[in-house]
Motif scaffolding. Structure first.
Motif, PDB file in Angstrom:
ATOM      1  N   GLU A   1      21.502 -21.438  28.812  1.00 31.02           N
ATOM      2  CA  GLU A   1      22.066 -20.801  27.611  1.00 31.02           C
ATOM      3  C   GLU A   1      20.984 -20.408  26.620  1.00 31.02           C
ATOM      4  O   GLU A   1      21.186 -19.529  25.782  1.00 31.02           O
ATOM      5  CB  GLU A   1      23.003 -21.780  26.918  1.00 31.02           C
ATOM      6  CG  GLU A   1      24.478 -21.453  27.045  1.00 31.02           C
ATOM      7  CD  GLU A   1      25.308 -22.265  26.060  1.00 31.02           C
ATOM      8  OE1 GLU A   1      25.757 -23.357  26.455  1.00 31.02           O
ATOM      9  OE2 GLU A   1      25.470 -21.808  24.916  1.00 31.02           O
ATOM     10  N   GLY A   2      19.839 -21.091  26.718  1.00 22.74           N
ATOM     11  CA  GLY A   2      18.734 -20.784  25.816  1.00 22.74           C
ATOM     12  C   GLY A   2      17.724 -19.842  26.443  1.00 22.74           C
ATOM     13  O   GLY A   2      16.639 -19.634  25.892  1.00 22.74           O
ATOM     14  N   MET A   3      18.086 -19.278  27.597  1.00 23.37           N
ATOM     15  CA  MET A   3      17.197 -18.337  28.298  1.00 23.37           C
ATOM     16  C   MET A   3      18.026 -17.085  28.602  1.00 23.37           C
ATOM     17  O   MET A   3      18.399 -16.817  29.743  1.00 23.37           O
ATOM     18  CB  MET A   3      16.711 -18.969  29.602  1.00 23.37           C
ATOM     19  CG  MET A   3      15.971 -20.279  29.407  1.00 23.37           C
ATOM     20  SD  MET A   3      15.591 -21.049  30.996  1.00 23.37           S
ATOM     21  CE  MET A   3      14.551 -22.400  30.492  1.00 23.37           C
ATOM     22  N   PRO A   4      18.322 -16.275  27.578  1.00 25.33           N
ATOM     23  CA  PRO A   4      19.308 -15.204  27.734  1.00 25.33           C
ATOM     24  C   PRO A   4      19.010 -14.216  28.861  1.00 25.33           C
ATOM     25  O   PRO A   4      19.901 -13.856  29.616  1.00 25.33           O
ATOM     26  CB  PRO A   4      19.294 -14.486  26.379  1.00 25.33           C
ATOM     27  CG  PRO A   4      18.553 -15.346  25.449  1.00 25.33           C
ATOM     28  CD  PRO A   4      17.780 -16.344  26.208  1.00 25.33           C
TER      29      PRO A   4
ATOM     30  N   THR B   1      12.606 -22.984  21.196  1.00 26.09           N
ATOM     31  CA  THR B   1      12.780 -23.652  22.492  1.00 26.09           C
ATOM     32  C   THR B   1      14.156 -23.325  23.070  1.00 26.09           C
ATOM     33  O   THR B   1      15.090 -23.013  22.320  1.00 26.09           O
ATOM     34  CB  THR B   1      12.643 -25.172  22.372  1.00 26.09           C
ATOM     35  OG1 THR B   1      13.713 -25.636  21.535  1.00 26.09           O
ATOM     36  CG2 THR B   1      11.310 -25.568  21.765  1.00 26.09           C
ATOM     37  N   PRO B   2      14.309 -23.431  24.392  1.00 24.35           N
ATOM     38  CA  PRO B   2      15.615 -23.141  25.002  1.00 24.35           C
ATOM     39  C   PRO B   2      16.737 -24.030  24.471  1.00 24.35           C
ATOM     40  O   PRO B   2      17.891 -23.643  24.465  1.00 24.35           O
ATOM     41  CB  PRO B   2      15.383 -23.407  26.497  1.00 24.35           C
ATOM     42  CG  PRO B   2      13.926 -23.293  26.686  1.00 24.35           C
ATOM     43  CD  PRO B   2      13.283 -23.718  25.421  1.00 24.35           C
ATOM     44  N   ASP B   3      16.397 -25.242  23.987  1.00 23.95           N
ATOM     45  CA  ASP B   3      17.446 -26.106  23.427  1.00 23.95           C
ATOM     46  C   ASP B   3      17.932 -25.603  22.085  1.00 23.95           C
ATOM     47  O   ASP B   3      19.089 -25.790  21.722  1.00 23.95           O
ATOM     48  CB  ASP B   3      16.918 -27.546  23.256  1.00 23.95           C
ATOM     49  CG  ASP B   3      16.723 -28.214  24.600  1.00 23.95           C
ATOM     50  OD1 ASP B   3      15.782 -29.013  24.752  1.00 23.95           O
ATOM     51  OD2 ASP B   3      17.522 -27.920  25.516  1.00 23.95           O
ATOM     52  N   MET B   4      17.040 -24.982  21.308  1.00 22.64           N
ATOM     53  CA  MET B   4      17.404 -24.510  19.957  1.00 22.64           C
ATOM     54  C   MET B   4      18.121 -23.176  20.012  1.00 22.64           C
ATOM     55  O   MET B   4      18.927 -22.854  19.139  1.00 22.64           O
ATOM     56  CB  MET B   4      16.131 -24.315  19.124  1.00 22.64           C
ATOM     57  CG  MET B   4      15.572 -25.569  18.511  1.00 22.64           C
ATOM     58  SD  MET B   4      13.894 -25.291  17.886  1.00 22.64           S
ATOM     59  CE  MET B   4      14.145 -24.011  16.679  1.00 22.64           C
ATOM     60  N   LYS B   5      17.796 -22.365  21.024  1.00 23.48           N
ATOM     61  CA  LYS B   5      18.256 -20.978  20.987  1.00 23.48           C
ATOM     62  C   LYS B   5      19.766 -20.790  20.964  1.00 23.48           C
ATOM     63  O   LYS B   5      20.269 -19.933  20.254  1.00 23.48           O
ATOM     64  CB  LYS B   5      17.656 -20.206  22.153  1.00 23.48           C
ATOM     65  CG  LYS B   5      17.078 -18.889  21.694  1.00 23.48           C
ATOM     66  CD  LYS B   5      16.476 -18.123  22.793  1.00 23.48           C
ATOM     67  CE  LYS B   5      14.997 -17.894  22.526  1.00 23.48           C
ATOM     68  NZ  LYS B   5      14.385 -17.038  23.510  1.00 23.48           N
TER      69      LYS B   5
END
Lengths: 388, 358, 460
Positions: B346-349, C309-313
């Motif tokens: 989800e954090g790597m669109p 970071t991917p956790d924050m996005k």
């Protein structure tokens, strides 16, 4: 003093509680039914706070709003705030304060009286509790599982079919189990949710005592309601047992090859409705689906709102008896039937006697009873075994 | 205030000038020029080295005398007000790791796990490897190793906070601290001694813990029989004595460490600090070199020592067809368990869209 | 009054009217700080015709009407200042049409932000609307009526600028169509090339008529949406940073956040920018342009991009942003309100200093989010203060701070957004007198009996 008194003001009435995760529709059963903001969780919490402050007085309408909540926990799932896990507890605590003050709607007090006097909310005789069972073995010390049937499974016509199917399937597996028969008493889940803590404690003690005397260690329940309360509420009141819902047991038996699935395929499209007390309350989503998917010929299709977004049938918190959400095409069970029908499924599978009875009535109200069959998972399994 | 134990005479004697000559980012082929430049640094004069340094920590490893050239660079940067990264980023780091009185301490026994201030480690700790120790742990800014300030020319913050952190940890009463974060181990075994700061407990690198635990669980290991690239992070340079555990652990769990160009002494850092300090062009270039190198040697996994490296590289690793995994999770796979850290799609669109086939 | 109740029952059915204490309590207040005032009735119509009948009844009986969507403006615009009827429009929840080729949706008054987003994602994934950060129960129509802003406002202006047509029930009970839909079945324009009558209804809070249908422009929904975070610690650089970013014409949304806690925010301005693209190439190119646009600050060390970071996005990318709503529970008190004047972006530092001054003066926890509108032609700068609903003193202090913030903004070239009735008075006092006269004439013309959300925009 209950925790809600010092916390309930924290609700911002932001309205996230009304929705499922994708915001596609309204997922709060009482809001969906009545559409006044007062019937949503935020409305309910603001009104409880107003009542605490003396800004509104108790009224039957207020009580109706309070008890129209089926405690389905969609709001808990969706609320963005840190106190989200406590929301339903606050509502239960407020209800228990009202019970203490004697301020409850007549339907709810009748529910309590029936459970107290008859051991079930349908006010049917204790001596008829196991009339459905047709000689099913009574639990004896040394049996592996106590099969806890519950009030609906014992007395409700639809749910009795469920109890019979489950017993039939279990008997084919050789698993050692027994029921309590007429000695069985209400599990108390709805009593707890409706706030009658005195009666709940009485039921827990009575049931726990009975189970301990019989040396019961493992309990498998027909109803997710019983599963939920015995697993999560009983321990605090002294009753600690190993709990299973029947879908967990059946799934396990299938995986271990103790249930021989037929070769013959019954080609049927099935959609599964997640019961709140199995799904959102206890995170059990996969086992019922795995059972269905292991039956040859069954094609499982999902409703749009599934798993943690499942739309409550409207039966929780005693509403399968008190029926505060009835009387409209917007009644949650009817909405859910329409949603199930839209999937193109021929069968709507359930895993809860309360869902079974609510949705069976709704399919008739929607005039779809010849197009959509409502069956529980054990019934579907039994039918597939019989089809061999 | 702690002072750096730096021996100028060693640098005067040094013929290799490895600290600058081996540097992957500054070009010092001419040893004489390197020597002159290095003398400028240690004498407190202006030097291009101070601005050009990418803070990769490598010179700590390169110095044959263990004379802490990188710590010297950081001291000089701070003295001269040189900021390796934009000022607001430095401020953010200084503020976010300041103790605020909110921390978590479990049931501390003789050995305890340190989570430092990295919540990502929470997903990794689980299963048989940690079943006897998971409860004995601590987490919070109060226990943060502070090593990251080496990237921001803030040795003063380290000198101020690290002694207090060591004291906070010591107060918990354990004898051994298992550092789940490689940087913590470097803080206690390299940084603290370099400043004469006493460490009254025994730091254990989590590699050592994993290795010993895997030996205990030997019968349950199912060798993975797979090739992996090892991502050697910056702080590994502070504790090179732990490097052999990578091969030891891989040996136990059936993983082949591909012998690629950018490993061991020649390892490339994950470049996320470089992105903030030097800009995206340099960072992207380094990451591409690093990952192409992994792919070239047929790695299936890219194994991480550091959660921050994971955050920085995981997406690119997946795009290159490999599987990013922390060392702990790799060990869990070898024990037949599921990994604790799921890919944060989800954090790597861009990757999420690519994988969902939109 | 019971005749009104019976009449309302006849119009909408007995299940959708209430004169009960509980509904009157709830609908008599909003989550903000304006004092409550209860209605006599709450009614929930399903169709435009029902709305018509209700308004006709209100005119006959001289009963005030206040329309309500989600009630999340927080400035008391749904509080029925003179009692009467609150009309909860959320039962009018049909999405009537999505015209992909012309890029608009036609929706009823009660369609929520969440419902439209979900519907488009499912049925028209290449189209999106400008979504605000209010909770998803906020309605599209109400957000347009208050000139709300959303994720596309940096590129396209106010959400009301993106309206493409209206159906309005006037204060007289007549239905009229505004825009191209007055001439055909197409809803592609709310006014041009004819006299733009949409201004008679947008921004009036229902005071000139109740919008029952609305056309909303839809824009490209790219496959990938990503976020970048730029930090600077100098408030005076913020306007220029915004200008440089907007100049690239490659950024979706730009939001500048400032708050004292959590600690990582202290002393810095967090400039969140959003990038969309159909391919990684497009995303990387736009990111590169954004970086280049701000290179000068990187080189001077005054600002830099922080890796997200991917956790924050996910929390940055969430639409709507739940973090915005969570601000209400910062002091475990269930409340926040903000004054969000629309102002020129060069006022950023001045407003920020005022925000902090007021927070210190009134001992309140604060936050500010400034959203860039229309390429930097203006910004919405929010003076946000949390309050604990169980602490009346804190609520009073928060209200006072917000009043002072509004006064200040008005003095410093700001225009108060979704003003409460006190702020409306301030605005009208400062307004050019002839402009005010025109406003008064419009209100008189369209609401001759003074029953449409009375108390609001009352020109003396």
């Amino acid at each position: 003093m209950h925790k809600y008194v010092s916390q309930i003001h924290r609700c911002f009435r932001c309205g996230y509680c009304k929705f499922p995760t994708d915001y596609s529709s309204f997922n709060c059963p009482s809001y969906r039914r009545f559409r006044f903001d007062s019937y949503s969780t935020g409305g309910r919490l603001w009104l409880i706070y107003a009542w605490l402050k003396g800004e509104i007085e108790w009224s039957e309408h207020f009580a109706e709003i309070l008890y129209a909540c089926t405690t389905c926990k969609n709001c808990t799932e969706q609320c963005p705030m840190k106190f989200a896990p406590d929301i339903v507890d606050w509502i239960i605590e407020a209800r228990s304060d009202m019970v203490e003050k004697g301020k409850i709607p007549p339907r709810v007090s009748r529910f309590f009286e029936a459970v107290y006097g008859y051991g079930n909310p349908l006010k049917l005789l204790r001596s008829d509790r196991s009339a459905w069972s047709n000689g099913t073995k009574i639990y004896a010390p040394g049996d592996e599982y106590l099969l806890y049937v519950g009030c609906l499974g014992s007395y409700d016509e639809n749910a009795q079919k469920m109890a019979k199917s489950l017993v039939h399937v279990l008997e084919t597996t050789g698993v050692s189990f027994g029921i309590l028969g007429n000695d069985e008493e209400c599990c108390g889940n709805e009593i707890y949710l409706l706030g009658e803590m005195g009666l709940f404690q009485h039921l827990v003690e009575k049931n726990s005592q009975k189970f301990k005397e019989l040396g019961v260690r493992k309990i498998v329940t027909l109803s997710p309601h019983a599963y939920n309360t015995m697993k999560n509420n009983y321990p605090a009141f002294g009753g600690s047992f190993e709990l299973y819902h029947y879908t967990q047991l059946l799934n396990d038996l299938i995986e271990k090859n103790q249930i021989k699935l037929p070769q013959a395929r019954i080609a049927v499209k099935v959609t599964y409705h997640d019961p709140c007390f199995l799904g959102r309350y206890n995170n059990i989503y996969d086992e019922p689906r795995q059972i269905l998917q292991s039956i040859p010929g069954i094609k499982l299709v999902e409703m749009e709102r599934n798993r943690k977004d499942a739309f409550c049938c409207g039966g929780g918190s005693g509403n399968f008896i008190t029926d505060l959400l009835a009387g409209s095409a917007d009644s949650p069970a009817r909405v859910r039937i329409r949603e199930a029908y839209e999937t193109g499924a021929e069968t709507l599978a359930v895993a809860c006697p309360s869902c079974l009875t609510m949705l069976t009535d709704a399919v008739k109200a929607e005039d779809l009873d010849d197009k959509l069959a409502v069956k529980d998972v054990s019934q579907i399994l039994k039918e597939s075994l019989s089809a061999t | 205030m702690p002072e750096l134990k730096f021996d100028k005479t060693k640098c005067a004697e040094c013929k290799a000038i490895s600290c600058l000559v081996k540097c992957q980012y500054i070009d010092f082929k001419d040893k004489d020029k390197a020597k002159i430049e290095w003398q400028k640094v240690i004498n407190g004069e202006d030097s291009s080295v101070l601005e050009a340094c990418t803070t990769c920590y490598a010179c700590e490893e390169y110095c044959p005398f263990g004379n802490h050239p990188f710590y010297m660079i950081v001291e000089r940067q701070e003295e001269k007000g040189i900021l390796p990264a934009p000022r607001p980023i430095v401020t953010m780091w200084i503020n976010q790791c300041e103790p605020v009185g909110r921390f978590m301490v479990g049931k501390i026994e003789e050995k305890a796990l340190s989570y430092c201030f990295l919540p990502q480690l929470n997903a990794l700790v689980g299963g048989k490897l940690f079943e006897n120790i998971a409860h004995s742990s601590f987490f919070g800014q109060e226990f943060f190793c502070n090593v990251v300030y080496l990237h921001y020319a803030k040795m003063s913050i380290i000198k101020d906070r690290l002694p207090k952190v060591i004291e906070n940890i010591a107060k918990l009463g354990m004898k051994e601290v298992i550092c789940l974060h490689d940087e913590c181990y470097g803080a206690f075994t390299s940084l603290a001694p370099a400043y004469g700061i006493e460490v009254p407990f025994k730091p254990i690198h989590y590699y050592e813990f994993l290795y010993n635990r895997l030996k205990e669980l030997k019968d349950e290991i199912k060798p993975l029989n797979v090739k992996a690239a090892y991502q050697r992070n910056c702080s590994a340079r502070l504790s090179t004595q732990m490097d052999h555990f990578v091969d030891d652990i891989f040996g136990l769990i059936g993983v082949e460490r591909v012998q690629r160009e950018y490993d061991h002494e020649n390892g490339l850092c994950c470049a996320e600090i470089i992105r903030m300090a030097k800009g995206p062009a340099m960072a992207n270039d380094l990451q591409k070199k690093n990952i192409d190198d992994m792919v070239k040697f047929g790695a299936k996994y890219c194994v991480f020592n550091c959660p921050a490296c994971y955050d920085s590289l995981a997406e690119k690793v997946v795009k290159a067809g490999m599987d990013p995994i922390h060392m702990i999770d790799l060990c869990r796979l070898a024990l037949g368990e599921e990994r604790g850290q799921k890919l944060p799609l989800e954090g790597m669109p861009a990757l999420q869209v690519a994988m969902e086939g939109k | 009054m019971s005749d009104v109740y019976n009449a309302l029952q006849k119009i909408v059915g007995k299940d959708y009217v209430s004169n009960q204490a509980e509904e009157r309590y709830f609908y008599g207040r909003d989550p903000g700080l304006m004092p409550p005032h209860e209605p006599d009735y709450v009614v929930m119509p399903k169709t435009t015709e029902e709305v018509q009948e209700i308004i006709k009844l209100a005119n006959r009986e001289k009963v005030p009407i206040t329309p309500k969507g989600g009630g999340l403006a927080l400035t008391g615009l749904v509080i029925p200042l003179k009692g009467g009827i609150v009309m909860d429009l959320k039962r009018m929840d049909s999405i009537l049409e999505v015209n992909e080729k012309a890029g608009y949706a036609v929706i009823e008054a009660g369609v929520t932000q969440g419902a439209l987003k979900s519907y488009l994602q499912k049925h028209h994934p290449r189209l999106r609307h400008s979504m605000p950060d209010s909770p998803p129960i906020a309605t599209i129509v109400a957000n347009a009526v208050i000139h709300g802003q959303g994720r596309l406002s940096q590129q396209r202006g106010f959400n009301s600028d993106m309206v493409s047509g209206l159906e309005v029930v006037l204060g007289t009970g007549e239905i009229c169509r505004i825009g191209s839909c007055a001439l055909s079945s197409r809803w592609f324009s709310k006014g041009p090339p004819l006299p733009d009558l949409s201004g008679l209804f947008l921004g009036w809070f229902g005071g000139t008529g109740v919008i029952t249908k609305l056309g909303m422009k839809l824009y490209p929904c790219k496959k990938i949406r990503d976020a970048m975070l730029f930090l600077t610690d100098k408030a005076d650089l913020v306007p220029e940073v915004i200008r440089k970013l907007a100049y690239t014409e490659m950024i979706e949304d730009i939001v500048v956040t400032a708050q004292p806690l959590p600690p990582r925010f202290k002393g810095n301005f967090y400039i969140l920018l959003y990038i969309t693209g159909d391919s990684e190439e497009e995303i990387e190119f736009k990111k590169k342009m954004a970086w280049e646009a701000l290179r000068v600050y990187f080189e001077s060390k005054d600002g830099g991009f922080v890796s997200v970071t991917p956790d924050m996005k996910p929390s940055f990318l969430a639409m709507p942003s739940k973090d915005t709503t969570r601000f209400a529970d910062v002091s475990k008190g269930g409340g926040f309100e903000y004054s969000g004047p629309i102002a020129p972006i060069d006022k950023y530092q001045l407003y920020l200093e005022k925000l902090e001054e007021l927070a210190s003066k009134y001992k309140l926890f604060y936050s500010s989010a400034a959203r860039v509108i229309d390429g930097g032609h203006s910004m919405m700068f929010s003076f946000s203060y949390t309050f604990n609903r169980a602490n009346p003193d804190e609520m009073k202090r928060a209200k006072t701070a917000l009043d002072e913030a509004a006064k200040f903004a008005l003095k410093e070239d700001g225009v108060i957004w979704k003003p409460n009735i006190d702020e409306q008075r301030m605005v009208m006092e400062k307004m050019n007198p002839t402009t005010l006269k025109v406003m008064g004439s419009i209100k008189q013309l369209l609401d001759p009996n003074g029953i449409m959300n009375p108390g609001n925009w009352e020109v003396k």
